[in-house]
Design an enzyme around this catalytic site. Structure first.
Site, PDB file in Angstrom:
ATOM      1  N   GLY A 128       0.826  -1.203   0.000  1.00  0.00           N
ATOM      2  CA  GLY A 128       0.000   0.000   0.000  1.00  0.00           C
ATOM      3  C   GLY A 128       0.860   1.252   0.000  1.00  0.00           C
ATOM      4  O   GLY A 128       1.906   1.298   0.648  1.00  0.00           O
ATOM      5  N   ARG A 145       0.464  -5.284  -6.426  1.00  0.00           N
ATOM      6  CA  ARG A 145       0.606  -6.612  -5.841  1.00  0.00           C
ATOM      7  C   ARG A 145       1.191  -7.545  -6.905  1.00  0.00           C
ATOM      8  O   ARG A 145       1.042  -7.310  -8.107  1.00  0.00           O
ATOM      9  CB  ARG A 145      -0.748  -7.145  -5.378  1.00  0.00           C
ATOM     10  N   ASP A 181       5.319  -4.766   5.985  1.00  0.00           N
ATOM     11  CA  ASP A 181       5.826  -6.087   6.348  1.00  0.00           C
ATOM     12  C   ASP A 181       5.766  -7.087   5.199  1.00  0.00           C
ATOM     13  O   ASP A 181       6.662  -7.922   5.049  1.00  0.00           O
ATOM     14  CB  ASP A 181       5.098  -6.626   7.577  1.00  0.00           C
ATOM     15  N   THR A 230       4.415   2.652   5.787  1.00  0.00           N
ATOM     16  CA  THR A 230       3.031   2.180   5.823  1.00  0.00           C
ATOM     17  C   THR A 230       2.256   3.021   6.817  1.00  0.00           C
ATOM     18  O   THR A 230       2.772   3.347   7.893  1.00  0.00           O
ATOM     19  CB  THR A 230       2.942   0.692   6.224  1.00  0.00           C
ATOM     20  N   ASP A 257      -0.069   2.041   8.573  1.00  0.00           N
ATOM     21  CA  ASP A 257      -0.530   1.197   9.673  1.00  0.00           C
ATOM     22  C   ASP A 257       0.370   1.280  10.901  1.00  0.00           C
ATOM     23  O   ASP A 257      -0.059   0.944  12.007  1.00  0.00           O
ATOM     24  CB  ASP A 257      -0.613  -0.260   9.226  1.00  0.00           C
ATOM     25  N   ASP A 268       2.793  -0.642  11.757  1.00  0.00           N
ATOM     26  CA  ASP A 268       2.791  -1.987  12.340  1.00  0.00           C
ATOM     27  C   ASP A 268       4.076  -2.768  12.089  1.00  0.00           C
ATOM     28  O   ASP A 268       4.072  -4.006  12.127  1.00  0.00           O
ATOM     29  CB  ASP A 268       1.594  -2.780  11.806  1.00  0.00           C
ATOM     30  N   ARG A 310      -5.544  -2.084   9.250  1.00  0.00           N
ATOM     31  CA  ARG A 310      -5.515  -3.533   9.097  1.00  0.00           C
ATOM     32  C   ARG A 310      -5.598  -4.197  10.468  1.00  0.00           C
ATOM     33  O   ARG A 310      -6.594  -4.046  11.162  1.00  0.00           O
ATOM     34  CB  ARG A 310      -4.277  -3.951   8.307  1.00  0.00           C
TER      35      ARG A 310
END
Length: 319
Positions: free
Chosen positions: A11, A72, A103, A125, A127, A129, A171
């Site tokens: 992303g 992707r 990740d 990202t 996120d 994360d 997410r």
């Protein structure tokens, strides 16, 4: 070390362009040629590789998204695809690769490194994360986008005396929800790292209503629950007029904040320094405002943890 490849994967996040710029200019400063790979690992398999000169990365530090695009790639998940990627890198004369992403992107970076191709990861990202770094590139910008949206929704929530449920991205990580909820004084914050009690949420809303509170804001992380379904249940159980807003991909866009521009520049420059010093298979990050690095494999094995002290504080302040 004469030729460095750069790709962005997964992303998109604000600040990726700042990271690309830093890699290219750091490389050129050290007489290394930089090459851009369009569309992530997919572009690598399709040989979509082109040189990047200093002027190519001018006037991009303030732009969101990624000038190298992202996509992707199912083929890269196969052994044949991975070996093909290494072959294309070597055929193009590449000596090393910088992967900018999350990740999932770093799993690909680890594979390339294990196959003998030097690779470094830069975490980008929204996120937030990625273990081993306090912040990822793009998180701060996305957070400020969420906060700005909540501020505006609160204005109309006040005017109409409604309960608003706002679903944010992230997410399986609740950082965006937790930070934005604490910053905007949300009554309830739902994150995937902590179980939630619907009875407690209803109790908080009713308690606030009884003491004269006219509106409420509830932040729901997408990995914790569906904002739409949660909003329906809130209205059914309380009778309060409830509206749901799913912020969606607006959180990914926008000009990166100063923090993200600086973070991206520092992390990407450190990635280049590692490669120039003969190191690879590393993931760069920032801990306590210091730039650090660790083995990609070690980082991928660590679970993402939320700041539990912040979560408890959000509950204490939302009484």
């Amino acid at each position: 070390m004469r030729n460095i490849g750069i790709l962005t994967s997964g992303g998109d996040s604000p600040g990726m362009n700042a990271a690309i710029r830093a890699v290219v200019r750091k490389a050129i400063y050290h007489d290394v040629r930089a090459w851009g790979i369009n569309y992530g690992f997919s572009g690598l398999l399709n040989n979509d590789i082109h040189p990047l000169e200093i002027g190519d990365v001018g006037d991009i530090i303030h732009r969101g998204g990624t000038m190298l695009y992202t996509a992707r790639c199912e083929e890269f998940k196969t052994k044949e695809g991975q070996e093909k990627a290494v072959r294309h890198l070597r055929d193009a004369g590449m000596d090393a690769l910088v992967v900018i992403g999350g990740d999932g992107s770093f799993q690909g970076a680890q594979v390339l490194n294990d196959l003998g191709f030097p690779t470094i990861g830069v975490p980008a990202t929204i996120d937030n994360d990625v273990p081993g770094t306090d912040f990822t590139v793009g998180f701060d910008t996305a957070l400020n986008t969420v906060i700005e949206a909540i501020d505006k929704i609160r204005d109309t929530a006040t005017s109409h005396e409604r309960t608003y449920v706002i679903e944010v991205m992230g997410r399986d990580a609740g950082d965006l929800a937790l930070w934005s909820g604490l910053a905007d004084g949300a009554e309830t914050i739902l994150i995937p790292e902590q179980p939630y009690d619907m009875d407690d949420t209803v109790h908080r809303l009713v308690r606030g209503h009884k003491r004269g509170k006219k509106h409420s804001i509830i932040i729901v992380a997408e990995g914790a629950a569906s904002g739409v379904e949660f909003g329906k249940e809130i209205q059914e159980r309380t009778g309060f007029e409830t509206r749901v807003t799913v912020l969606g991909h607006i959180q990914r866009g926008g000009s990166p904040t100063a923090f993200d521009r600086v973070l991206a520049s520092r992390l990407a420059a450190h990635a280049m320094e590692l490669l120039l010093n003969g190191k690879s298979g590393r993931l760069v990050g920032m801990l306590a405002n210091q730039i650090v690095d660790q083995q990609i494999g070690n980082a991928l094995q660590k679970p993402h943890h939320i700041d539990e002290n912040m979560y408890r504080l959000s509950q204490e302040l939302s009484i």
